[in-house]
Design a protein around this motif. Structure first.
Motif, PDB file in Angstrom:
ATOM      1  N   ALA A   1       2.401   1.697  -3.298  1.00  0.00           N
ATOM      2  CA  ALA A   1       1.439   2.135  -4.304  1.00  0.00           C
ATOM      3  C   ALA A   1       1.037   3.571  -4.074  1.00  0.00           C
ATOM      4  O   ALA A   1       0.923   4.369  -5.015  1.00  0.00           O
ATOM      5  CB  ALA A   1       0.207   1.236  -4.233  1.00  0.00           C
ATOM      6  N   LEU A   2       0.840   3.905  -2.786  1.00  0.00           N
ATOM      7  CA  LEU A   2       0.468   5.270  -2.457  1.00  0.00           C
ATOM      8  C   LEU A   2       1.556   6.225  -2.895  1.00  0.00           C
ATOM      9  O   LEU A   2       1.304   7.276  -3.504  1.00  0.00           O
ATOM     10  CB  LEU A   2       0.262   5.341  -0.936  1.00  0.00           C
TER      11      LEU A   2
ATOM     12  N   LEU B   1      -3.270   4.455   6.248  1.00  0.00           N
ATOM     13  CA  LEU B   1      -1.855   4.401   6.581  1.00  0.00           C
ATOM     14  C   LEU B   1      -1.469   5.492   7.567  1.00  0.00           C
ATOM     15  O   LEU B   1      -0.871   5.250   8.616  1.00  0.00           O
ATOM     16  CB  LEU B   1      -1.026   4.586   5.308  1.00  0.00           C
TER      17      LEU B   1
ATOM     18  N   LEU C   1      -5.114  13.182  -5.298  1.00  0.00           N
ATOM     19  CA  LEU C   1      -5.232  11.728  -5.413  1.00  0.00           C
ATOM     20  C   LEU C   1      -6.639  11.338  -5.832  1.00  0.00           C
ATOM     21  O   LEU C   1      -7.567  12.120  -5.706  1.00  0.00           O
ATOM     22  CB  LEU C   1      -4.945  11.076  -4.060  1.00  0.00           C
TER      23      LEU C   1
ATOM     24  N   MET D   1      -7.243   5.822  -3.668  1.00  0.00           N
ATOM     25  CA  MET D   1      -5.903   5.997  -3.113  1.00  0.00           C
ATOM     26  C   MET D   1      -5.954   6.814  -1.848  1.00  0.00           C
ATOM     27  O   MET D   1      -5.186   6.609  -0.925  1.00  0.00           O
ATOM     28  CB  MET D   1      -5.007   6.705  -4.130  1.00  0.00           C
TER      29      MET D   1
ATOM     30  N   VAL E   1      -6.688   4.711   1.069  1.00  0.00           N
ATOM     31  CA  VAL E   1      -5.492   3.972   1.482  1.00  0.00           C
ATOM     32  C   VAL E   1      -4.582   4.869   2.290  1.00  0.00           C
ATOM     33  O   VAL E   1      -4.076   4.504   3.355  1.00  0.00           O
ATOM     34  CB  VAL E   1      -4.744   3.443   0.231  1.00  0.00           C
TER      35      VAL E   1
ATOM     36  N   ASP F   1       0.830  -1.194   0.000  1.00  0.00           N
ATOM     37  CA  ASP F   1       0.000   0.000   0.000  1.00  0.00           C
ATOM     38  C   ASP F   1       0.861   1.238   0.000  1.00  0.00           C
ATOM     39  O   ASP F   1       0.627   2.190  -0.750  1.00  0.00           O
ATOM     40  CB  ASP F   1      -0.880   0.017   1.251  1.00  0.00           C
ATOM     41  N   ALA F   2       1.864   1.213   0.890  1.00  0.00           N
ATOM     42  CA  ALA F   2       2.714   2.397   0.991  1.00  0.00           C
ATOM     43  C   ALA F   2       3.391   2.660  -0.338  1.00  0.00           C
ATOM     44  O   ALA F   2       3.450   3.796  -0.817  1.00  0.00           O
ATOM     45  CB  ALA F   2       3.742   2.203   2.098  1.00  0.00           C
TER      46      ALA F   2
END
Lengths: 167, 787
Positions: free
Chosen positions: A63-64, B311, B300, B304, B307, A60-61
């Motif tokens: 991709a982000l 995070l 974004l 995304m 996500v 995820d990181a």
């Protein structure tokens, strides 16, 4: 192990594309997408997010980070220059704070004026960026020269005060 | 460049009609504003007319003295002035402990006038500073309310503020105190804040910071601004009204504002270290976080972004908690949690009475009573809720600010009566909005129900429909169309035009408006009632200004069957001191009279109204509560030559020192434990009649107040306490009376010098001890050899 993983991925991907509408084109480049995730970022990343729960946060990181980078790459260059200036100002402020932590804060007014001047120019540059950004609907009537003139004036006042306070 | 020929004939006529109406509205509102300024100035002149052009109260005398010094010696001397004529052995650093805004303003005004060869004295400039700035304040209220709701509301609010009694009480001609300029600075800062919020211009943000700097220079109440604005920003963020204009209005203000506040010597590093400012830093960080989040959201895609949120939240939350824990530990380690005593007493109203009796003793710091609300803001008290509702239709950033302002100022005015002053502008703004909306509804109903006018309305609709396409964009985008409406009459028609913009067909509009209008009779009567309400308000304000708030407490008057009696005892006493004592003589009195003594009598005092040193005040309080000998010793150790006592028993003046005596005992007892309050109380009351305790009858305050009082009427009847005094015939052993004013209101005593020879002790013992150290002998001499 990897082979099982691949098999599972294929099956999940089929379910994923029965839900999604844009299945026809994607099925054709199935393997291509699976291998090269840069072709269609969103679908692949979504797919990876749904599929890989074990390595999800790292992927995820990544991709982000990739999506952020590509989105940022598309900003106009004048905004990038302003961002660079903001980064430089914040970096200078951090250096001053570290220096104060090492050496002590004796002439506290000097420390304060130094840090606040860096933070101040960073803030003003961000304001300038907001006003100059063409995607910002609220400021589309504002000519960028006027925004820059305001920026210069505010900086002038800020630095006048800083000079006075620096001691 | 050249307009098409076909529309030349039609467009100019429309253009002329609208601009003519706008121009007329502009000129009319200019004259109205001018009249409001004149009204604000002249309603405050009652004290000058009834008494004379003199400075009132106590605190203004200190400001006057500082301004005199500034005009005589110049600004460098002023910044570096160490005053050795107050707080006698300690002195006071004036440059670092005074809010310089007021004195610098008046000094600049005086200098300007003198350089234009208008030779006004410093006293005249000081006396009239407050009315001038109240005129400016009403103009600033007009600007502020215009930004919130429109010009009609602006004019109403300005007219209300010009006359509101709460503001008059602290800004009459002669009340030369910080609030005179500070309220103007407050309203002007708020105006620039709203203007920046509405336009998003960095230029106004700079002006906002400079106005905030002027406010910090003028008054300690600037902490209200630096806490209200972050609260409003937080409110906007929480209610989902975040926009990039919010960032532009807030972030530069915090940085520039903190720097500018730190420039003022009184505030100094408190701008970054006290809890009063922490709210602004916290919201500064929050605004940055929110701005960053919106920016990321913008670049974004939604998936995304989700996500990213998951995070960041997991990582960021841990970091945030750590930082907040450190901060809380830092703040909690200080006993007052970083707040100053005065601010803490605002948040916790019981704090001052428990810990700081001096703050609790000031009458201005008590909570107000219900009638004082009606006395001070009169009719506005029940127009305010209507204004709050009007602010919600429609709710904009500016009107949410007004609602927050009125809510917080109502709370603070409930804690301290002095802060009714901060409530006054908020009440005027909201009432102005309410009144203006009400007038608007009624006059519109009348206009559409009168037959002649309604046909006019249709014609206007037809004419302006072609120009509405342009106007529509403007009206929809910004509220600036309201800015062009200068007058209520033009506003009515413009509002009608705007409504025409929304609905294309004229017939439907007129019909619809007929449905929205109130019945003709009801609106006429309501208009008349509203005008009557305004009339009541004006009558009350003028009465309050003339009778209640124009008294310069230095001169007292009373009406009796003989006519007018004037009690000028205070100035008589200070003039006596000035002419009959040496320049370096020290005068001791209770701290209320310190400023007046230094300003008018020009003598050094021991304690004054600044009350920064509790122990010193407690020393004087102890001296006043002790018997004569102990008091003499205390005063002698402070080099005091004269003691000044205010006594109201002969004429019935209630604010004299005997009535303040309980505070002397309490404050003195707080520092010197041998003064115990129960020693002075009989059945829980302070009494000075025959039932008083012996400690009370022997203390210095009693003796100095009632010395020879029995000679006035033979019985010693105290008009304030309404009893005869307890101890009537006594002599003073350590003090001698040197002056008593005409109505016995001020009594001045001199300390008797210690005798050269000690009676009663043999010379032999003295010569024996002559070989011992001389300090010991000197000590014995100083120890007052009476009895």
């Amino acid at each position: 192990m990897v082979w099982v993983f691949n098999y599972l991925s294929l099956n999940c991907w089929r379910d994923f594309f029965t839900v999604k509408k844009r299945s026809e084109e994607e099925v054709a480049i199935e393997f291509g997408v699976f291998i090269e995730k840069r072709r269609s970022e969103e679908g692949a990343i979504e797919f990876r997010a749904k599929m890989g729960r074990t390595s999800s946060s790292k992927d995820d990181a990544q991709a982000l980070f990739h999506s952020l980078r590509s989105a940022y790459a598309s900003t106009p260059i004048n905004l990038k220059i302003i961002d660079l200036y903001v980064g430089f100002a914040v970096f200078t402020a951090l250096i001053q704070v570290v220096y104060m932590a090492i050496v002590g804060s004796f002439p506290f007014n000097s420390f304060l004026s130094g840090v606040l001047s860096c933070v101040g120019t960073a803030v003003l540059a961000v304001c300038l960026r907001i006003q100059v950004n063409k995607e910002n609907k609220e400021f589309k009537d504002l000519p960028p020269e006027r925004a820059f003139a305001d920026f210069v004036l505010c900086n002038l006042v800020l630095h006048l005060v800083i000079m006075n306070f620096l001691g | 460049m050249t307009a098409p020929e076909t529309s030349i004939t039609t467009v100019p006529r429309l253009y002329t009609n609208k601009t003519l109406r706008n121009a007329f509205g502009g000129v009319l509102s200019f004259f109205i504003l001018l009249l409001i300024g004149v009204l604000a100035f002249s309603i405050r002149l009652f004290s000058v007319i009834k008494y004379e052009s003199v400075i009132h109260e106590f605190d203004p005398y200190f400001n006057y003295r500082v301004t005199q010094f500034l005009t005589k010696k110049g600004i460098y001397e002023f910044w570096n002035w160490f005053d050795d004529r107050t707080w006698y052995p300690l002195g006071r650093v004036i440059g670092g402990t005074v809010y310089p805004g007021l004195t610098l303003t008046a000094g600049t005004l005086w200098w300007l006038l003198n350089s234009l060869n208008i030779p006004l004295s410093v006293e005249t400039v000081c006396v009239f500073t407050a009315p001038i700035f109240s005129a400016f304040a009403s103009w600033a209220t007009y600007l502020l309310t215009k930004e919130v709701k429109g010009a009609g509301a602006g004019l109403t609010a300005a007219a209300l503020l010009a006359m509101v009694p709460s503001y008059i009480s602290r800004s009459v001609a002669g009340s030369y105190d910080n609030e005179a300029v500070a309220i103007f600075a407050l309203i002007f800062t708020f105006y620039l804040y709203i203007k920046t919020l509405n336009t998003g211009s960095l230029f106004y943000a700079t002006l906002n910071s400079i106005a905030y700097f002027y406010m910090v220079c003028s008054w300690g109440g600037y902490t209200f601004i630096i806490n209200l604005i972050p609260m409003h920003v937080l409110l906007c963020i929480v209610t989902g009204r975040y926009s990039s204009r919010l960032y532009i209005v807030y972030a530069p203000l915090v940085v520039l504002g903190t720097l500018l506040a730190a420039l003022v010597p009184v505030v100094g590093f408190n701008a970054v270290m006290t809890s009063e400012h922490f709210a602004s830093f916290l919201v500064f960080i929050i605004v940055h976080v929110v701005a960053f989040v919106y920016y990321i959201k913008g670049i974004l895609s939604p998936k995304m972004f989700k996500v990213a949120v998951t995070l960041v939240v997991s990582v960021g939350l841990a970091v945030c908690c750590a930082v907040i824990a450190v901060l809380i530990a830092l703040v909690a380690s200080s006993p007052t949690k970083g707040w100053s005593g005065r601010s803490l007493s605002l948040l916790d109203p019981t704090y001052a009475s428990k810990y700081i009796p001096i703050i609790a003793s000031v009458s201005e710091h008590q909570p107000p009573t219900w009638p004082s609300y009606f006395m001070d803001i009169n009719v506005l008290a029940f127009l305010v809720p209507a204004g709050i509702i009007a602010c919600f239709l429609p709710l904009s950033d500016a009107s949410s600010f007004v609602v927050l302002y009125i809510a917080t100022s109502v709370y603070f005015s409930g804690v301290m009566v002095r802060l009714m002053l901060v409530l006054a502008p908020a009440a005027c703004i909201t009432s102005g909005i309410a009144l203006s909306q009400a007038f608007d509804v009624f006059t519109r109903s009348i206009k559409f129900q009168l037959p002649g006018l309604s046909s006019n309305a249709e014609v206007h609709a037809g004419e302006t429909s072609s120009a509405t396409a342009e106007a529509q964009n403007d009206a929809v985008n910004t509220g600036k169309s309201e800015e062009t409406l200068k007058d209520r009459s033009s506003r009515k028609s413009k509002k009608k035009e705007r409504e025409h913009v929304e609905k294309p067909s004229t017939k439907a509009k007129v019909e619809k408006k007929r449905l929205l209008a109130l019945p003709l009779e009801a609106s006429v009567i309501s208009l008349l009632l509203l005008v009557l309400l305004g009339a009541f308000y004006v009558v009350h304000c003028v009465w309050a200004a003339a009778e209640a708030y124009s008294a310069p407490s230095i001169v007292l008057t009373s009406h009796s069957h003989d006519g007018l009696h004037v009690f000028d005892d205070f100035r008589e006493a200070y003039a006596w001191l000035r002419h009959n004592t040496d320049v370096d003589d020290k005068v001791a009195s209770w701290w209320d009279y310190g400023y007046q003594t230094t300003a008018m009598a020009n003598r050094t005092v021991i304690v004054d109204n600044n009350t920064w040193n509790n122990t010193h005040i407690a020393t004087v309080g102890t001296a006043m509560s002790s018997p004569e000998k102990a008091a003499w010793e205390i005063f002698h150790s402070l080099d005091v030559k004269y003691v000044l006592v205010v006594f109201g028993g002969l004429v019935g003046y209630p604010s004299d020192d005997i009535n303040k005596f309980l505070w002397m005992v309490r404050i003195g007892g707080g520092v010197f434990p041998h003064i115990k309050e129960p020693d002075y109380l009989r059945d829980g009351q302070y009494r000075i009649d025959s039932q008083a305790t012996p400690t009370m009858l022997n203390c210095l305050m009693y003796k100095l107040s009632y010395y020879r009082f029995v000679e006035t009427d033979g019985k010693g009847f105290d008009r304030v306490r309404q009893t005869e005094i307890g101890k009537k015939y006594f002599k003073l052993t350590h003090f001698e009376e040197v002056f008593t004013t005409h109505h016995w209101m001020v009594r001045i005593y001199k300390l008797k010098p210690s005798k050269n020879r000690i009676r009663g002790k043999t010379k032999k013992s003295k010569s024996k001890t002559s070989s011992t150290s001389s300090p010991k002998r000197n000590g014995r001499k100083k120890k007052n050899p009476w009895h």
